[in-house]
Write a protein that holds these residues in place. Sequence first.
Motif, PDB file in Angstrom:
ATOM      1  N   HIS A  28     -21.903 -22.506  28.508  1.00 30.03           N
ATOM      2  CA  HIS A  28     -21.192 -21.355  29.075  1.00 30.03           C
ATOM      3  C   HIS A  28     -21.122 -20.256  28.024  1.00 30.03           C
ATOM      4  O   HIS A  28     -20.708 -20.498  26.898  1.00 30.03           O
ATOM      5  N   GLN A  29     -21.552 -19.079  28.423  1.00 30.85           N
ATOM      6  CA  GLN A  29     -21.468 -17.891  27.564  1.00 30.85           C
ATOM      7  C   GLN A  29     -20.288 -17.078  28.078  1.00 30.85           C
ATOM      8  O   GLN A  29     -20.378 -16.431  29.112  1.00 30.85           O
ATOM      9  N   SER A  30     -19.163 -17.169  27.373  1.00 28.50           N
ATOM     10  CA  SER A  30     -17.965 -16.491  27.881  1.00 28.50           C
ATOM     11  C   SER A  30     -17.573 -15.278  27.076  1.00 28.50           C
ATOM     12  O   SER A  30     -16.703 -14.531  27.482  1.00 28.50           O
ATOM     13  N   PRO A  39     -23.025 -19.244  22.643  1.00 30.55           N
ATOM     14  CA  PRO A  39     -22.711 -19.964  23.874  1.00 30.55           C
ATOM     15  C   PRO A  39     -22.002 -21.270  23.511  1.00 30.55           C
ATOM     16  O   PRO A  39     -22.227 -21.827  22.437  1.00 30.55           O
ATOM     17  N   ASP A  53     -18.074 -17.152  37.694  1.00 29.27           N
ATOM     18  CA  ASP A  53     -19.118 -17.442  36.705  1.00 29.27           C
ATOM     19  C   ASP A  53     -20.486 -17.390  37.373  1.00 29.27           C
ATOM     20  O   ASP A  53     -20.633 -17.753  38.534  1.00 29.27           O
ATOM     21  N   ILE A  66     -22.563 -17.959  32.760  1.00 30.55           N
ATOM     22  CA  ILE A  66     -22.018 -16.839  31.998  1.00 30.55           C
ATOM     23  C   ILE A  66     -20.893 -16.232  32.823  1.00 30.55           C
ATOM     24  O   ILE A  66     -20.963 -16.189  34.059  1.00 30.55           O
ATOM     25  N   GLN A  70     -19.402 -10.736  31.378  1.00 26.20           N
ATOM     26  CA  GLN A  70     -20.469 -10.817  30.392  1.00 26.20           C
ATOM     27  C   GLN A  70     -21.829 -10.623  31.047  1.00 26.20           C
ATOM     28  O   GLN A  70     -22.728 -10.039  30.450  1.00 26.20           O
ATOM     29  N   TRP A  74     -25.244  -8.380  30.043  1.00 27.60           N
ATOM     30  CA  TRP A  74     -26.513  -9.050  29.767  1.00 27.60           C
ATOM     31  C   TRP A  74     -27.510  -9.014  30.931  1.00 27.60           C
ATOM     32  O   TRP A  74     -28.613  -9.532  30.802  1.00 27.60           O
ATOM     33  N   THR A 103     -26.990 -16.869  20.731  1.00 27.57           N
ATOM     34  CA  THR A 103     -27.654 -16.165  21.826  1.00 27.57           C
ATOM     35  C   THR A 103     -28.363 -14.941  21.290  1.00 27.57           C
ATOM     36  O   THR A 103     -27.773 -14.130  20.582  1.00 27.57           O
TER      37      THR A 103
END
Length: 129
Positions: A28-30, A39, A53, A66, A70, A74, A103
Amino acid sequence: MVERVVATPAAEELIARLKAIHGKLMFHQSGGCCDGSAPMCYPAGEFKVGGSDVFLGRIAGCPVYIGAAQFEYWSHTQLIIDAVPGRGAGFSLEAPEGMRFLTRGRVFSDAEAEDLLALGPPARGDGVH
């Protein structure tokens, strides 16, 4: 077809090591809006994926999500998950391994962006992917 998220060989090697220890994994990229963000890697199901998400795809068989905010930062970029020497962040599983996930980003070409647009928006996460 272009992928929204890919892994480097170093990341794939670290993922394989972590799978041998912890079983199935998820990412998970939070946080973070640029190259160098970290991540988080969790055992599958340990992180509760919410309806906002975004499911980006899989790396080394592991789902990658993600946060919606975010994703806005991205969305024009392919996320490249790498592994570099250092200490992992917070509760991320790689912390004791002397490595950390990182990342990086690569801006999609116009053709790639058109292909992604034709696919429609990515799925929102519910932990099923």
